[in-house]
Structure formats: structure tokens, C-alpha cells
Design a protein around this motif. Structure first.
Motif, short mmCIF file in Angstrom:
data_model
loop_
_atom_site.label_atom_id
_atom_site.label_comp_id
_atom_site.label_asym_id
_atom_site.label_seq_id
_atom_site.Cartn_x
_atom_site.Cartn_y
_atom_site.Cartn_z
N ALA A 1 0.82 -1.21 0.00
CA ALA A 1 0.00 0.00 0.00
C ALA A 1 0.86 1.26 0.00
CB ALA A 1 -0.94 0.00 1.21
N LEU A 2 1.96 1.23 0.76
CA LEU A 2 2.88 2.37 0.79
C LEU A 2 3.47 2.60 -0.59
CD1 LEU A 2 4.63 4.52 2.23
CD2 LEU A 2 6.26 2.69 2.78
N TRP A 3 3.93 1.54 -1.24
CA TRP A 3 4.51 1.69 -2.57
C TRP A 3 3.49 2.21 -3.56
CZ3 TRP A 3 7.89 3.03 -5.72
CH2 TRP A 3 7.81 2.72 -7.08
N GLU A 4 2.28 1.69 -3.53
CA GLU A 4 1.27 2.14 -4.47
C GLU A 4 0.93 3.61 -4.26
OE1 GLU A 4 -1.98 -0.56 -4.03
OE2 GLU A 4 -0.94 -2.21 -5.05
N ARG A 5 0.94 4.04 -3.02
CA ARG A 5 0.66 5.46 -2.73
C ARG A 5 1.78 6.35 -3.26
NH1 ARG A 5 0.00 4.85 2.50
NH2 ARG A 5 1.92 5.87 3.23
N ILE A 6 3.03 5.92 -3.07
CA ILE A 6 4.17 6.71 -3.56
C ILE A 6 4.20 6.69 -5.08
CG2 ILE A 6 6.70 6.75 -3.69
CD1 ILE A 6 6.71 5.75 -0.77
N ASP A 7 4.02 5.53 -5.67
CA ASP A 7 4.10 5.39 -7.12
C ASP A 7 3.01 6.20 -7.83
OD1 ASP A 7 5.17 4.31 -9.52
OD2 ASP A 7 3.61 2.78 -9.55
N ALA A 8 1.84 6.27 -7.22
CA ALA A 8 0.71 6.96 -7.84
C ALA A 8 0.75 8.47 -7.63
CB ALA A 8 -0.60 6.40 -7.30
N HIS A 9 1.56 8.92 -6.68
CA HIS A 9 1.56 10.36 -6.38
C HIS A 9 2.15 11.13 -7.57
CE1 HIS A 9 1.20 13.60 -3.37
NE2 HIS A 9 2.14 14.17 -4.10
N PRO A 10 1.44 12.14 -8.07
CA PRO A 10 1.92 12.85 -9.26
C PRO A 10 3.11 13.76 -8.96
CG PRO A 10 -0.05 13.91 -8.41
CD PRO A 10 0.14 12.66 -7.59
N MET A 11 4.02 13.83 -9.91
CA MET A 11 5.10 14.81 -9.82
C MET A 11 4.54 16.17 -10.27
SD MET A 11 7.57 13.01 -8.66
CE MET A 11 9.09 13.96 -8.90
N PRO A 12 5.23 17.27 -9.96
CA PRO A 12 4.72 18.59 -10.35
C PRO A 12 4.51 18.70 -11.86
CG PRO A 12 6.53 18.80 -8.80
CD PRO A 12 6.48 17.35 -9.19
N LYS A 13 3.59 19.53 -12.26
CA LYS A 13 3.31 19.74 -13.68
C LYS A 13 4.58 20.21 -14.39
CE LYS A 13 0.21 22.22 -16.83
NZ LYS A 13 -0.91 23.19 -16.93
N GLY A 14 4.89 19.58 -15.51
CA GLY A 14 6.06 19.95 -16.29
C GLY A 14 7.37 19.44 -15.72
N PHE A 15 7.31 18.53 -14.74
CA PHE A 15 8.53 18.08 -14.07
C PHE A 15 9.48 17.35 -15.02
CE2 PHE A 15 11.14 15.24 -11.50
CZ PHE A 15 11.61 16.11 -10.52
N ILE A 16 8.96 16.46 -15.84
CA ILE A 16 9.82 15.70 -16.75
C ILE A 16 10.50 16.63 -17.75
CG2 ILE A 16 9.88 13.95 -18.56
CD1 ILE A 16 9.59 12.78 -15.79
N ASP A 17 9.77 17.60 -18.25
CA ASP A 17 10.38 18.57 -19.18
C ASP A 17 11.51 19.34 -18.49
OD1 ASP A 17 8.67 17.84 -21.23
OD2 ASP A 17 7.18 19.37 -20.73
N ALA A 18 11.26 19.75 -17.24
CA ALA A 18 12.30 20.49 -16.50
C ALA A 18 13.50 19.60 -16.23
CB ALA A 18 11.72 21.00 -15.18
N LEU A 19 13.24 18.33 -15.94
CA LEU A 19 14.34 17.40 -15.65
C LEU A 19 15.18 17.14 -16.89
CD1 LEU A 19 15.73 15.54 -13.62
CD2 LEU A 19 14.06 13.76 -14.22
N THR A 20 14.55 16.93 -18.03
CA THR A 20 15.31 16.70 -19.26
C THR A 20 16.13 17.94 -19.63
OG1 THR A 20 13.41 17.34 -20.62
CG2 THR A 20 13.69 15.00 -20.16
N ALA A 21 15.57 19.12 -19.44
CA ALA A 21 16.29 20.35 -19.75
C ALA A 21 17.50 20.52 -18.82
CB ALA A 21 15.36 21.55 -19.62
#
Length: 205
Positions: free
Chosen positions: A5-25
Motif C-alpha cells: 500500500a505504501l509503494w502504491e501510494r508513492i508510485d501513484a503520487h503525481p510529480m509537479p506539472k512539467g517536471f519531466i520537461d524540467a528534468l530533461t532540460a
């Protein structure tokens, strides 16, 4: 897995909007690699949340995700409170490198909880430098022995031992050109209180 249950809660929690774009940049990674590293960051967060008294440490790549996430204070605090269920403090300034034991225990806990070895390109080998030094020593000794004995036997034996050492390392988590980074001594990654710094969590690391 001890706490699905802990893993599913962490895995499902959304990252901030645009996070992947910011990370790749910021990192120069491909989108696929950025998404993979975010997943590994969440896996570390699970290991951290699972056992408070165990010191779990990030690889360089995972630390980069952690720090970028921490820049959005609201999103990060939401992640800690809603997904982890406790605080997880980022260390101030550069994270110092330490011996490999904390990372070795982190990787053992990872394999035990997720049923697989941590991916090498995200979690490189904490003992790579030591292994390279030992392998180089065997190779050099073999070369010197061959010169002294006027025979190729010693150099072949030394080379074989060096290759074996490197191969054994490659069976685990190894990636060239990367280093391990650690949390400061006494910081278990939550609130700065050290519950003994042990591994905890049962199963024996």
C-alpha cells in the motif's frame, strides 16, 4: 514487498506539472531516461519511508531528481505528507561521499523489496573504483611476472583474474563514469534524528 500500500501510494503520487520537461532540460537526459529515473527516485522514497532507522542513500542521478523535486516546496511537502507519511529532508549543500556500506545496504534492500537488481545506469556500483584498482594490480603483476619469467603465462593469468573481478562487478549495478553520493552522517533522511543508523526492516542486509 513489505508494504504494498505504501509503494502504491508513492508510485501513484503525481510529480509537479512539467517536471519531466524540467528534468530533461536540466540533465540533458532523454525523456525515457528521465521518466525511468523518476521511478527510481520513488523507489528510493519507498525504501526511506519503509524503515525510519535505516539510512538509504541516492545515486547521483536519483539525487538530481530529488533536488529538483525539492525546489517546488509545496509539491514536495505534499509528496512527503501524503505519499511517504513523514518528512524527508534534503541535505543542505553538496552531499558528501562516504564509504560504500550505506549504498550496499540500500541496494540490498532494493533487491529484497522490488525483487530485482537496481538498474545499473541509474545505480552504479559503489565499489567500482576499488574493484578497478584490484583488477589493475592483478594485470600489472601478471605483466611484470611475464617479463621476469619470459613467459606469457603470468600475464594471461593476471589478465584472467582482472577480467573475473570486473565481470563479477558487472553482474551487479555498475556504470562507468559515475560516483556515489551519501547523506551526511547522523541524517537518516527524515528529521535528522538517528534511530541508530541500523538497517532495520528485517531480512538482514
Amino acid at each position: 514487498m513489505k508494504d504494498q500500500a505504501l509503494w502504491e501510494r508513492i508510485d501513484a503520487h503525481p510529480m509537479p506539472k512539467g517536471f519531466i520537461d524540467a528534468l530533461t532540460a536540466q540533465s540533458g537526459w532523454t525523456r525515457d531516461r528521465a521518466e525511468e529515473t523518476v521511478r527510481e527516485y520513488k523507489r528510493l522514497a519507498y525504501l526511506v519511508a519503509l524503515v525510519k532507522t535505516a539510512r538509504r542513500v541516492p545515486s547521483t542521478a536519483v539525487e538530481q531528481v530529488w533536488r529538483l523535486h525539492g525546489e517546488d516546496r509545496s509539491a514536495y511537502q505534499s509528496f512527503c505528507s501524503e505519499a511517504l507519511g513523514r518528512d524527508w529532508h534534503l541535505p543542505d549543500g553538496p552531499v558528501p561521499r562516504r564509504g560504500g556500506r550505506d549504498m550496499e545496504l540500500t541496494l540490498k534492500a532494493y533487491a529484497r523489496e522490488f525483487g530485482e537488481t537496481a538498474p545499473a545506469r541509474i545505480w552504479p556500483d559503489p565499489n567500482r573504483r576499488v574493484r578497478l584498482g584490484i583488477a589493475g594490480g592483478f594485470a600489472a603483476a601478471g605483466a611484470a611476472g611475464s617479463v621476469a619469467a619470459s613467459s606469457v603465462g603470468p600475464v594471461l593469468a593476471g589478465g584472467a583474474l582482472a577480467a573475473l573481478i570486473l565481470w563479477l562487478g558487472n553482474r551487479g549495478s555498475v556504470e562507468a563514469g559515475d560516483h556515489w553520493w551519501y547523506l551526511p552522517g547522523g541524517d537518516v533522511g527524515f528529521d535528522g534524528s538517528d534511530g541508530g543508523g541500523g538497517d532495520g526492516g528485517g531480512g538482514g542486509d
